[in-house]
Design a protein around this motif. Sequence first.
Motif, short mmCIF file in Angstrom:
data_model
loop_
_atom_site.label_atom_id
_atom_site.label_comp_id
_atom_site.label_asym_id
_atom_site.label_seq_id
_atom_site.Cartn_x
_atom_site.Cartn_y
_atom_site.Cartn_z
N LEU A 96 0.83 -1.20 0.00
CA LEU A 96 0.00 0.00 0.00
C LEU A 96 0.86 1.25 0.00
CD1 LEU A 96 -2.40 -1.16 2.85
CD2 LEU A 96 -2.66 -1.58 0.40
N ARG A 97 0.37 2.31 -0.61
CA ARG A 97 1.04 3.62 -0.62
C ARG A 97 0.36 4.54 0.39
NH1 ARG A 97 6.06 4.33 -2.47
NH2 ARG A 97 6.38 3.29 -4.44
N ALA A 98 0.65 5.83 0.34
CA ALA A 98 0.07 6.83 1.25
C ALA A 98 -1.45 6.73 1.23
CB ALA A 98 0.52 8.22 0.85
N GLY A 99 -2.06 6.90 2.39
CA GLY A 99 -3.51 6.81 2.49
C GLY A 99 -4.00 5.38 2.35
N ASP A 100 -3.10 4.42 2.52
CA ASP A 100 -3.40 2.99 2.39
C ASP A 100 -4.02 2.64 1.04
OD1 ASP A 100 -2.33 2.65 4.88
OD2 ASP A 100 -4.26 2.67 5.90
N LYS A 101 -3.54 3.34 -0.01
CA LYS A 101 -4.00 3.08 -1.37
C LYS A 101 -3.26 1.86 -1.92
CE LYS A 101 -4.44 5.10 -5.91
NZ LYS A 101 -4.09 6.19 -6.79
N ASP A 102 -4.03 0.88 -2.39
CA ASP A 102 -3.46 -0.37 -2.90
C ASP A 102 -2.70 -0.11 -4.20
OD1 ASP A 102 -2.86 -2.98 -3.52
OD2 ASP A 102 -4.90 -3.71 -3.31
N THR A 103 -1.48 -0.64 -4.28
CA THR A 103 -0.65 -0.48 -5.48
C THR A 103 -0.93 -1.56 -6.51
OG1 THR A 103 1.12 -1.83 -4.58
CG2 THR A 103 1.25 0.55 -4.16
N GLY A 104 -1.64 -2.61 -6.11
CA GLY A 104 -1.85 -3.75 -7.00
C GLY A 104 -0.69 -4.71 -6.97
N CYS A 105 0.27 -4.47 -6.08
CA CYS A 105 1.45 -5.33 -5.96
C CYS A 105 1.28 -6.29 -4.78
CB CYS A 105 2.70 -4.50 -5.73
SG CYS A 105 3.09 -3.38 -7.08
N MET A 106 1.81 -7.49 -4.94
CA MET A 106 1.77 -8.48 -3.88
C MET A 106 3.19 -8.93 -3.55
SD MET A 106 -0.18 -12.14 -3.63
CE MET A 106 1.07 -13.02 -4.54
N LEU A 107 3.46 -9.08 -2.26
CA LEU A 107 4.77 -9.51 -1.78
C LEU A 107 4.59 -10.77 -0.96
CD1 LEU A 107 7.82 -8.84 -1.34
CD2 LEU A 107 7.10 -7.60 0.71
N THR A 108 5.42 -11.78 -1.22
CA THR A 108 5.40 -13.01 -0.44
C THR A 108 6.66 -13.07 0.42
OG1 THR A 108 4.18 -14.15 -2.18
CG2 THR A 108 5.30 -15.53 -0.55
N LEU A 109 6.46 -13.25 1.72
CA LEU A 109 7.56 -13.43 2.66
C LEU A 109 7.60 -14.90 3.02
CD1 LEU A 109 7.00 -10.36 5.03
CD2 LEU A 109 8.38 -10.50 2.94
N ASP A 110 8.66 -15.58 2.61
CA ASP A 110 8.80 -17.02 2.78
C ASP A 110 9.75 -17.29 3.94
OD1 ASP A 110 9.15 -19.76 2.53
OD2 ASP A 110 9.69 -19.69 0.41
N ASP A 111 9.30 -18.09 4.91
CA ASP A 111 10.16 -18.41 6.05
C ASP A 111 10.83 -19.77 5.92
OD1 ASP A 111 7.95 -20.00 6.42
OD2 ASP A 111 7.68 -19.50 8.54
N ARG A 112 10.70 -20.40 4.75
CA ARG A 112 11.32 -21.71 4.53
C ARG A 112 12.54 -21.63 3.63
NH1 ARG A 112 5.84 -24.23 2.96
NH2 ARG A 112 4.68 -23.51 4.74
N ALA A 113 12.68 -20.55 2.89
CA ALA A 113 13.81 -20.40 1.97
C ALA A 113 14.66 -19.22 2.42
CB ALA A 113 13.31 -20.17 0.55
N HIS A 114 15.96 -19.37 2.27
CA HIS A 114 16.87 -18.31 2.68
C HIS A 114 17.05 -17.30 1.55
CE1 HIS A 114 17.90 -20.10 6.47
NE2 HIS A 114 17.96 -21.27 5.85
N GLY A 115 17.22 -16.04 1.95
CA GLY A 115 17.46 -14.98 0.99
C GLY A 115 18.46 -14.01 1.58
#
Length: 126
Positions: free
Chosen positions: A40-59
């Motif tokens: 989300l951007r300012a004003g909690d406006k959705d950017t249309g982007c999705m992020l996955t945080l994986d706790d099984r793979a190292h980065g």
Amino acid sequence: MSLFYRSAKLLAFVGLTFAALEAAPATAAAPSVAGRYAILRAGDKDTGCMLTLDDRAHGPGGFRAQLAPACRDQGVVIFDPVGWSMERGRLALTARKGHKAHFDLEADGLWRRDAKEGKALSLRRL
């Protein structure tokens, strides 16, 4: 099987078990943070982007983060998060080029970027 061999196996097992228990607190916060998020951007406006945080793979910097390929927000695409970790109760996203953005968990359940680090950005769990 000799007594020496059985004792050595038992000591190895106990050592591995102890090492696993000792490492558990360092990753204890990860399962509650891992998952899919809308960016989300300012004003909690959705950017249309999705992020996955994986706790099984190292980065880079800890665990793996992956931006969905459909993201069209130029700032997010340039940042391109590839890793994440927890640092003193704060979520730290690591960019492909190595710099970090820090997020604090708010009462409304959003992870909000530290205002001192730039433009408003937050993550909402999907």
